[in-house]
Structure formats: structure tokens, C-alpha cells
Design a protein around this motif. Structure first.
Motif, PDB file in Angstrom:
ATOM      1  N   PRO A 145      39.362  38.066  49.966  1.00 33.40           N
ATOM      2  CA  PRO A 145      40.592  38.381  49.229  1.00 33.40           C
ATOM      3  C   PRO A 145      40.686  37.622  47.905  1.00 33.40           C
ATOM      4  CG  PRO A 145      41.076  37.723  51.487  1.00 33.40           C
ATOM      5  CD  PRO A 145      39.629  37.458  51.257  1.00 33.40           C
ATOM      6  N   ILE A 146      41.037  38.351  46.872  1.00 35.16           N
ATOM      7  CA  ILE A 146      41.318  37.766  45.565  1.00 35.16           C
ATOM      8  C   ILE A 146      42.792  38.047  45.315  1.00 35.16           C
ATOM      9  CG2 ILE A 146      40.770  37.779  43.110  1.00 35.16           C
ATOM     10  CD1 ILE A 146      38.077  39.167  44.007  1.00 35.16           C
ATOM     11  N   VAL A 147      43.579  36.981  45.147  1.00 40.08           N
ATOM     12  CA  VAL A 147      45.023  37.150  45.025  1.00 40.08           C
ATOM     13  C   VAL A 147      45.500  36.487  43.746  1.00 40.08           C
ATOM     14  CG1 VAL A 147      47.258  36.791  46.121  1.00 40.08           C
ATOM     15  CG2 VAL A 147      45.229  37.126  47.548  1.00 40.08           C
ATOM     16  N   ALA A 148      46.169  37.274  42.905  1.00 40.32           N
ATOM     17  CA  ALA A 148      46.790  36.753  41.692  1.00 40.32           C
ATOM     18  C   ALA A 148      48.255  36.478  42.019  1.00 40.32           C
ATOM     19  CB  ALA A 148      46.666  37.757  40.553  1.00 40.32           C
ATOM     20  N   VAL A 149      48.644  35.205  41.934  1.00 42.72           N
ATOM     21  CA  VAL A 149      49.991  34.773  42.322  1.00 42.72           C
ATOM     22  C   VAL A 149      50.822  34.523  41.072  1.00 42.72           C
ATOM     23  CG1 VAL A 149      51.320  33.049  43.618  1.00 42.72           C
ATOM     24  CG2 VAL A 149      49.035  33.724  44.408  1.00 42.72           C
ATOM     25  N   ARG A 150      52.027  35.078  41.076  1.00 50.36           N
ATOM     26  CA  ARG A 150      52.930  34.909  39.933  1.00 50.36           C
ATOM     27  C   ARG A 150      53.299  33.446  39.722  1.00 50.36           C
ATOM     28  NH1 ARG A 150      57.685  39.430  40.516  1.00 50.36           N
ATOM     29  NH2 ARG A 150      56.372  41.241  40.095  1.00 50.36           N
ATOM     30  N   PRO A 151      53.340  33.022  38.469  1.00 47.91           N
ATOM     31  CA  PRO A 151      53.840  31.675  38.187  1.00 47.91           C
ATOM     32  C   PRO A 151      55.293  31.549  38.654  1.00 47.91           C
ATOM     33  CG  PRO A 151      52.685  32.561  36.281  1.00 47.91           C
ATOM     34  CD  PRO A 151      52.836  33.690  37.270  1.00 47.91           C
ATOM     35  N   ASN A 152      55.650  30.370  39.116  1.00 48.80           N
ATOM     36  CA  ASN A 152      56.995  30.035  39.597  1.00 48.80           C
ATOM     37  C   ASN A 152      57.358  30.727  40.911  1.00 48.80           C
ATOM     38  OD1 ASN A 152      57.600  28.317  37.359  1.00 48.80           O
ATOM     39  ND2 ASN A 152      57.902  30.170  36.144  1.00 48.80           N
ATOM     40  N   ALA A 153      56.386  31.276  41.625  1.00 45.87           N
ATOM     41  CA  ALA A 153      56.661  31.926  42.907  1.00 45.87           C
ATOM     42  C   ALA A 153      56.713  30.909  44.047  1.00 45.87           C
ATOM     43  CB  ALA A 153      55.608  32.985  43.207  1.00 45.87           C
ATOM     44  N   VAL A 154      55.991  29.809  43.897  1.00 47.09           N
ATOM     45  CA  VAL A 154      55.888  28.791  44.941  1.00 47.09           C
ATOM     46  C   VAL A 154      56.186  27.437  44.311  1.00 47.09           C
ATOM     47  CG1 VAL A 154      54.290  27.675  46.558  1.00 47.09           C
ATOM     48  CG2 VAL A 154      54.077  30.120  46.087  1.00 47.09           C
ATOM     49  N   PRO A 155      57.086  26.662  44.897  1.00 48.59           N
ATOM     50  CA  PRO A 155      57.314  25.330  44.320  1.00 48.59           C
ATOM     51  C   PRO A 155      56.117  24.424  44.568  1.00 48.59           C
ATOM     52  CG  PRO A 155      58.710  25.670  46.257  1.00 48.59           C
ATOM     53  CD  PRO A 155      57.958  26.939  46.019  1.00 48.59           C
ATOM     54  N   ALA A 174      37.371  31.501  51.940  1.00 47.89           N
ATOM     55  CA  ALA A 174      38.233  32.422  52.680  1.00 47.89           C
ATOM     56  C   ALA A 174      39.047  33.285  51.717  1.00 47.89           C
ATOM     57  CB  ALA A 174      39.167  31.647  53.598  1.00 47.89           C
ATOM     58  N   ALA A 175      39.293  32.775  50.505  1.00 55.01           N
ATOM     59  CA  ALA A 175      40.068  33.520  49.506  1.00 55.01           C
ATOM     60  C   ALA A 175      39.871  32.881  48.139  1.00 55.01           C
ATOM     61  CB  ALA A 175      41.553  33.526  49.864  1.00 55.01           C
ATOM     62  N   VAL A 176      40.243  33.639  47.111  1.00 55.52           N
ATOM     63  CA  VAL A 176      40.237  33.142  45.740  1.00 55.52           C
ATOM     64  C   VAL A 176      41.633  33.385  45.183  1.00 55.52           C
ATOM     65  CG1 VAL A 176      39.249  33.366  43.424  1.00 55.52           C
ATOM     66  CG2 VAL A 176      37.793  33.730  45.432  1.00 55.52           C
ATOM     67  N   LEU A 177      42.266  32.331  44.677  1.00 55.38           N
ATOM     68  CA  LEU A 177      43.598  32.446  44.086  1.00 55.38           C
ATOM     69  C   LEU A 177      43.504  32.216  42.584  1.00 55.38           C
ATOM     70  CD1 LEU A 177      45.743  30.386  46.648  1.00 55.38           C
ATOM     71  CD2 LEU A 177      45.174  32.822  46.690  1.00 55.38           C
ATOM     72  N   VAL A 178      44.186  33.072  41.835  1.00 61.81           N
ATOM     73  CA  VAL A 178      44.231  32.957  40.378  1.00 61.81           C
ATOM     74  C   VAL A 178      45.671  33.127  39.927  1.00 61.81           C
ATOM     75  CG1 VAL A 178      41.868  33.846  40.115  1.00 61.81           C
ATOM     76  CG2 VAL A 178      43.800  35.405  39.942  1.00 61.81           C
ATOM     77  N   PRO A 179      46.017  32.594  38.755  1.00 65.18           N
ATOM     78  CA  PRO A 179      47.360  32.834  38.238  1.00 65.18           C
ATOM     79  C   PRO A 179      47.536  34.311  37.881  1.00 65.18           C
ATOM     80  CG  PRO A 179      46.281  31.038  37.049  1.00 65.18           C
ATOM     81  CD  PRO A 179      45.249  31.692  37.901  1.00 65.18           C
ATOM     82  N   SER A 180      48.692  34.863  38.162  1.00 71.54           N
ATOM     83  CA  SER A 180      48.958  36.266  37.836  1.00 71.54           C
ATOM     84  C   SER A 180      49.475  36.359  36.404  1.00 71.54           C
ATOM     85  CB  SER A 180      49.962  36.872  38.820  1.00 71.54           C
ATOM     86  OG  SER A 180      49.988  38.275  38.676  1.00 71.54           O
ATOM     87  N   THR A 181      48.592  36.015  35.487  1.00 72.39           N
ATOM     88  CA  THR A 181      48.850  36.138  34.057  1.00 72.39           C
ATOM     89  C   THR A 181      47.943  37.255  33.568  1.00 72.39           C
ATOM     90  OG1 THR A 181      47.104  34.538  33.579  1.00 72.39           O
ATOM     91  CG2 THR A 181      49.345  33.662  33.846  1.00 72.39           C
ATOM     92  N   ALA A 182      48.066  37.632  32.325  1.00 70.20           N
ATOM     93  CA  ALA A 182      47.181  38.668  31.791  1.00 70.20           C
ATOM     94  C   ALA A 182      45.722  38.240  31.952  1.00 70.20           C
ATOM     95  CB  ALA A 182      47.512  38.938  30.333  1.00 70.20           C
ATOM     96  N   GLU A 183      45.417  37.007  31.616  1.00 68.32           N
ATOM     97  CA  GLU A 183      44.054  36.501  31.755  1.00 68.32           C
ATOM     98  C   GLU A 183      43.635  36.430  33.217  1.00 68.32           C
ATOM     99  OE1 GLU A 183      41.491  32.451  30.829  1.00 68.32           O
ATOM    100  OE2 GLU A 183      43.346  32.795  29.737  1.00 68.32           O
TER     101      GLU A 183
END
Length: 175
Positions: free
Chosen positions: A149-159, A86-95
Motif C-alpha cells: 500500500p502507498i498512502v498519501a496522507v493529508r497534512p494536519n489530518a493526524v496530530p 508493509a506500507a509507504v506513506l507520503v504527504p498528500s501534497t501535489a508533489e
């Protein structure tokens, strides 16, 4: 329940906190499946499961960690074709953003970066990402309208939160 692919950030056998955050977020939208690139997955499986990973896909071999983004995008594209998540989540880092961009091109999907949260869509479609812009002064809501959907999520955004496991009650009778 739909599968949500989560690209695991790690340093060998140790899972990075952002991965636990992504697994926590993914649990609200489906069944999280961690994608582990490189060696060391055996030592991390229990920790990944503790935060909700129902599956762990492992890609290890020559060249898997020699390059920053290309192998990850290839592996994720193959998994998207196989699992139809349904989606792909990745860390929102440069990589992570580089992987997300390459993956979006490979599978013909949209990508959102720097998300600070995800919410279900009112119409049952793709999740709605919240993005903080202008130093947090404005929150915008976006969603991918084409493809997975491919979503890059910022570190420390979600506990990060451990998955709750229901245990049967045990009651002892005392006389």
C-alpha cells in the motif's frame, strides 16, 4: 515488526510538520523508517527519531533535488525492493501524490490519496484508509488490494505525537 517507509518533507535541515504526522501514524502499523532526499539529514535525525523513526534512509547526490518526483519515486522503489515494507506513506501534497503515482507504477501497487486516517484491517491485511469526500460530508474507507500500500496522507489530518520513551524509575532513599 514490519517497516513502514515515510517520505520526509523538509526544507534543508528542518523537518516539516507533515513528516512528524506521518511518523506518528506509521508507529501504529510497524517500525517507521524516514526517507530523506537531499542534504541536511544530519541535523534532522534527532527530530525524526523523537517522533519514531527507527531508521533514516538518505539519498543525496547530483540531481536528487533538481526534479520534483522522479528521483523520489526511484529511491522509494529501490527501498521497497530492498526492505519489503508493509506500507509507504507520503504527504498528500501535489508533489507527494506525483511521487505516489510514479511509485505505484514502478512497483505494481495500489495508491490511495487524501487519506485522513489509517486503521488496521479486521483480517490483518493492508491498513484501511479513511478519506473525507464532498467537503467532509462523507467519510469513505478504502484499502489497497494489490501490492504494498502507498498512502498519501493529508497534512494536519493526524496530530504529531512524540514517541514515548520509557525511562527507568529512580528512587532516592531519604533518612
Amino acid at each position: 515488526m514490519s517497516e513502514i517507509l515515510v517520505l520526509a518533507a523538509h526544507d534543508g535541515e528542518s523537518v516539516k510538520k507533515v513528516t512528524l504526522e506521518l511518523l506518528t501514524l506509521a508507529r501504529g502499523f510497524g517500525e517507521p523508517a524516514a526517507v530523506w532526499l537531499g542534504s541536511g539529514s544530519d541535523g534532522a535525525r534527532e527530530r525524526l527519531a523523537e517522533y519514531g523513526a527507527a531508521k533514516v534512509y538518505v539519498a543525496d547526490g547530483d540531481g536528487m533535488t533538481d526534479y520534483v518526483a522522479a528521483p523520489a519515486a526511484e529511491v522509494l522503489a529501490a527501498l521497497v525492493a530492498q526492505a519489503s515494507p508493509a506500507a509507504v506513506l507520503v504527504p498528500s501534497t501535489a508533489e507527494g501524490k506525483e511521487v505516489a503515482g510514479r511509485l505505484a507504477v514502478k512497483i505494481g501497487s495500489g495508491v490511495l490519496t487524501d487519506a485522513v486516517g489509517l486503521a488496521p484491517a479486521d483480517d490483518g491485511g493492508a491498513p484501511v484508509a479513511e478519506q473525507s469526500i464532498f467537503g467532509g460530508a462523507i467519510i469513505v474507507k478504502s484499502r489497497v488490494t494489490g501490492g504494498i500500500p502507498i498512502v498519501a496522507v493529508r497534512p494536519n489530518a493526524v496530530p504529531p505525537r512524540r514517541r514515548l520513551v520509557r525511562r527507568p524509575w529512580s528512587r532516592s532513599a531519604s533518612n
